[in-house]
Scaffold this motif. Structure first.
Motif, mmCIF file in Angstrom:
data_model
loop_
_atom_site.group_PDB
_atom_site.id
_atom_site.type_symbol
_atom_site.label_atom_id
_atom_site.label_comp_id
_atom_site.label_asym_id
_atom_site.label_seq_id
_atom_site.Cartn_x
_atom_site.Cartn_y
_atom_site.Cartn_z
ATOM 1 N N PHE A 194 90.241 3.957 120.010
ATOM 2 C CA PHE A 194 91.294 4.054 121.015
ATOM 3 C C PHE A 194 91.704 5.508 121.202
ATOM 4 N N VAL A 195 92.394 5.738 122.315
ATOM 5 C CA VAL A 195 92.899 7.070 122.653
ATOM 6 C C VAL A 195 94.322 6.909 123.173
ATOM 7 N N THR A 196 95.269 7.612 122.593
ATOM 8 C CA THR A 196 96.604 7.668 123.168
ATOM 9 C C THR A 196 96.599 8.717 124.278
ATOM 10 N N VAL A 197 97.242 8.396 125.386
ATOM 11 C CA VAL A 197 97.224 9.279 126.553
ATOM 12 C C VAL A 197 98.610 9.337 127.182
ATOM 13 N N LEU A 198 99.054 10.550 127.478
ATOM 14 C CA LEU A 198 100.275 10.771 128.246
ATOM 15 C C LEU A 198 99.901 11.534 129.504
ATOM 16 N N LEU A 199 100.233 10.955 130.671
ATOM 17 C CA LEU A 199 100.014 11.616 131.954
ATOM 18 C C LEU A 199 101.362 12.004 132.548
ATOM 19 N N LEU A 200 101.490 13.250 132.976
ATOM 20 C CA LEU A 200 102.691 13.724 133.646
ATOM 21 C C LEU A 200 102.321 14.278 135.015
ATOM 22 N N GLU A 201 103.223 14.087 135.948
ATOM 23 C CA GLU A 201 103.093 14.699 137.264
ATOM 24 C C GLU A 201 104.423 15.353 137.610
ATOM 25 N N ILE A 202 104.394 16.659 137.845
ATOM 26 C CA ILE A 202 105.604 17.416 138.178
ATOM 27 C C ILE A 202 105.454 17.887 139.612
ATOM 28 N N ALA A 203 106.218 17.264 140.498
ATOM 29 C CA ALA A 203 106.071 17.511 141.926
ATOM 30 C C ALA A 203 106.639 18.873 142.307
ATOM 31 N N ARG A 204 106.452 19.215 143.575
ATOM 32 C CA ARG A 204 106.900 20.518 144.055
ATOM 33 C C ARG A 204 108.420 20.681 143.961
ATOM 34 N N ASP A 205 109.155 19.568 144.089
ATOM 35 C CA ASP A 205 110.614 19.639 143.983
ATOM 36 C C ASP A 205 111.103 19.496 142.552
ATOM 37 N N GLY A 206 110.186 19.451 141.578
ATOM 38 C CA GLY A 206 110.553 19.348 140.173
ATOM 39 C C GLY A 206 110.630 17.935 139.652
ATOM 40 N N ALA A 207 110.486 16.928 140.511
ATOM 41 C CA ALA A 207 110.543 15.540 140.063
ATOM 42 C C ALA A 207 109.395 15.247 139.092
ATOM 43 N N VAL A 208 109.732 14.567 138.001
ATOM 44 C CA VAL A 208 108.751 14.275 136.953
ATOM 45 C C VAL A 208 108.488 12.770 136.919
ATOM 46 N N ARG A 209 107.225 12.404 136.912
ATOM 47 C CA ARG A 209 106.806 11.012 136.734
ATOM 48 C C ARG A 209 105.793 10.969 135.596
ATOM 49 N N ALA A 210 105.745 9.830 134.924
ATOM 50 C CA ALA A 210 104.897 9.755 133.731
ATOM 51 C C ALA A 210 104.274 8.377 133.596
ATOM 52 N N LEU A 211 103.093 8.356 132.984
ATOM 53 C CA LEU A 211 102.441 7.143 132.500
ATOM 54 C C LEU A 211 102.059 7.400 131.046
ATOM 55 N N ASN A 212 102.480 6.491 130.175
ATOM 56 C CA ASN A 212 102.303 6.720 128.741
ATOM 57 C C ASN A 212 101.564 5.547 128.117
ATOM 58 N N CYS A 213 100.430 5.836 127.497
ATOM 59 C CA CYS A 213 99.641 4.834 126.786
ATOM 60 C C CYS A 213 99.632 5.162 125.296
ATOM 61 N N GLY A 214 100.667 4.725 124.615
ATOM 62 C CA GLY A 214 100.715 4.839 123.161
ATOM 63 C C GLY A 214 100.981 6.217 122.606
ATOM 64 N N HIS A 215 101.387 7.173 123.435
ATOM 65 C CA HIS A 215 101.594 8.539 122.978
ATOM 66 C C HIS A 215 103.088 8.813 122.783
ATOM 67 N N PRO A 216 103.454 9.734 121.891
ATOM 68 C CA PRO A 216 104.876 10.085 121.752
ATOM 69 C C PRO A 216 105.422 10.681 123.054
ATOM 70 N N TRP A 217 106.633 10.264 123.424
ATOM 71 C CA TRP A 217 107.261 10.856 124.600
ATOM 72 C C TRP A 217 107.609 12.312 124.323
ATOM 73 N N PRO A 218 107.415 13.185 125.294
ATOM 74 C CA PRO A 218 107.807 14.590 125.093
ATOM 75 C C PRO A 218 109.329 14.733 125.087
ATOM 76 N N TYR A 219 109.784 15.892 124.651
ATOM 77 C CA TYR A 219 111.210 16.203 124.654
ATOM 78 C C TYR A 219 111.534 17.087 125.854
ATOM 79 N N LEU A 220 112.697 16.814 126.450
ATOM 80 C CA LEU A 220 113.209 17.618 127.554
ATOM 81 C C LEU A 220 114.302 18.519 127.008
#
Length: 346
Positions: A194-220
């Motif tokens: 298996f592979v844990t994966v975290l995907l982030l998308e940071i849009a031009r206006d700074g909006a953050v969206r995420a998809l997380n498959c078993g990975h630790p959430w990052p800190y803000l």
């Protein structure tokens, strides 16, 4: 030149032990002291064979160490080619990254990361492949290769994740088939891979969206405050289970100017000291930003130093740390920067 040197070195490594062995046999068969049964003759014979045996051990050890160093250099070069140095600035984000190996002699691990500027914003992947060695490295290559294409091709973050999932499944099937053909046994199961994966998308206006498959959430990091980017339960890691039909990215607010995201693999969160206590990552982050704003590179170095102190310089697992800081001025996030060819911070 190199094609000539390798056979020559191998011939020397095999020839010297053979010569030492021949010397011992010749002494035993032809030298008069070796034929005598007195105490003195026995001592001399034992000394000769001890010297020959020591020489054999030393030569074999040197040969093995030389081969091991060569293998490490090749493996390190392969992993460096996969985990390319990240530029210090991508799409308005300041970037700093560091890798730490659990074994000083190991150059191949299962951590992966990438940051790319796309027309949809800055897209980030961080993951952790189960295991180490060449099998983990080939899995890293499959996942990263898929992400680097899908991040630019797919407008929807969920479709990016599906591309990664298909690439991983295809890689595991091919690896199982190759293993069965070489060993002559039926296909080996890959359910434990298996592979844990975290995907982030940071849009031009700074909006953050995420998809997380078993990975630790990052800190803000907002000023002196440190909080998880999200608290939603992650999906299962890629590999053992199919992805759900609905892959809607989780909205995670906005990354404003001067704020940072701190991404990490579980090797950092689960690092222990000599008394078995876990590394207090949130505390280390708070200490780093307590008194004044810090750059992405300074934040990374402060946390890395605290981690090394906690583990006495010997973490039990591989560690990858990645800092993304909104350092934009007038340019919107996702715009192409002029310094995209810089050197990765470490």
């Amino acid at each position: 030149m190199f094609g000539i040197r390798r056979p020559l070195r191998r011939a020397v490594s095999l020839g010297l032990p053979t010569a030492w062995g021949a010397l011992a046999v010749t002494y035993k068969l032809t030298c008069p002291p070796a034929q005598q049964q007195g105490l003195g003759a026995r001592i001399v014979t034992s000394a000769v064979f001890f010297a020959v045996g020591t020489g054999l051990v030393v030569q074999v050890r040197r040969t093995l160490l030389r081969e091991l160093r060569q293998a490490r250099r090749v493996a390190g070069a392969a992993q460096s080619a996969l985990l390319r140095p990240l530029p210090p600035r991508v799409g308005g984000l300041d970037v700093a990254v560091a890798r730490l190996s659990a074994d000083r002699g190991a150059t191949v691990g299962g951590d992966l990361y990438e940051v790319v500027a796309t027309e949809y914003g800055v897209r980030v992947v961080m993951g952790d492949v189960r295991g180490h060695g060449l099998s983990a490295l080939s899995t890293v290559a499959a996942v990263l290769g898929s992400f680097r294409e899908a991040a630019h091709d797919e407008a929807d973050l969920g479709r990016v994740l599906r591309r990664l999932d298909r690439a991983l499944a295809r890689h595991l099937r091919e690896r199982a088939r190759d293993t069965s053909e070489s060993s002559g046994v039926p296909d080996t199961p890959v359910a434990e891979e298996f592979v844990t994966v975290l995907l982030l998308e940071i849009a031009r206006d700074g909006a953050v969206r995420a998809l997380n498959c078993g990975h630790p959430w990052p800190y803000l990091l907002r000023g002196p405050r440190v909080e998880p980017l999200a608290r939603a339960d992650p999906l299962p890691p890629l590999g053992p289970f199919p992805l759900p039909p609905d892959l809607t990215a989780t909205p995670c607010g906005a990354l404003r100017r001067g704020e940072s995201l701190f991404l990490f693999t579980d090797g950092a969160a689960e690092a222990r000291d000599a008394r078995g206590r876990f590394f207090p990552l949130p505390t280390a982050l708070s200490d780093a930003v307590r008194h004044h704003p810090v750059s992405a590179r300074h934040l990374l170095r402060a946390v890395l130093a605290a981690l090394l102190r906690h583990t006495a310089g010997r973490p039990a697992d591989d560690v990858a740390l990645l800092v993304l800081q909104n350092g934009r001025e007038r340019a919107a996030l996702g715009a192409r920067d002029g310094d995209m060819t810089g050197t990765a911070a470490s």
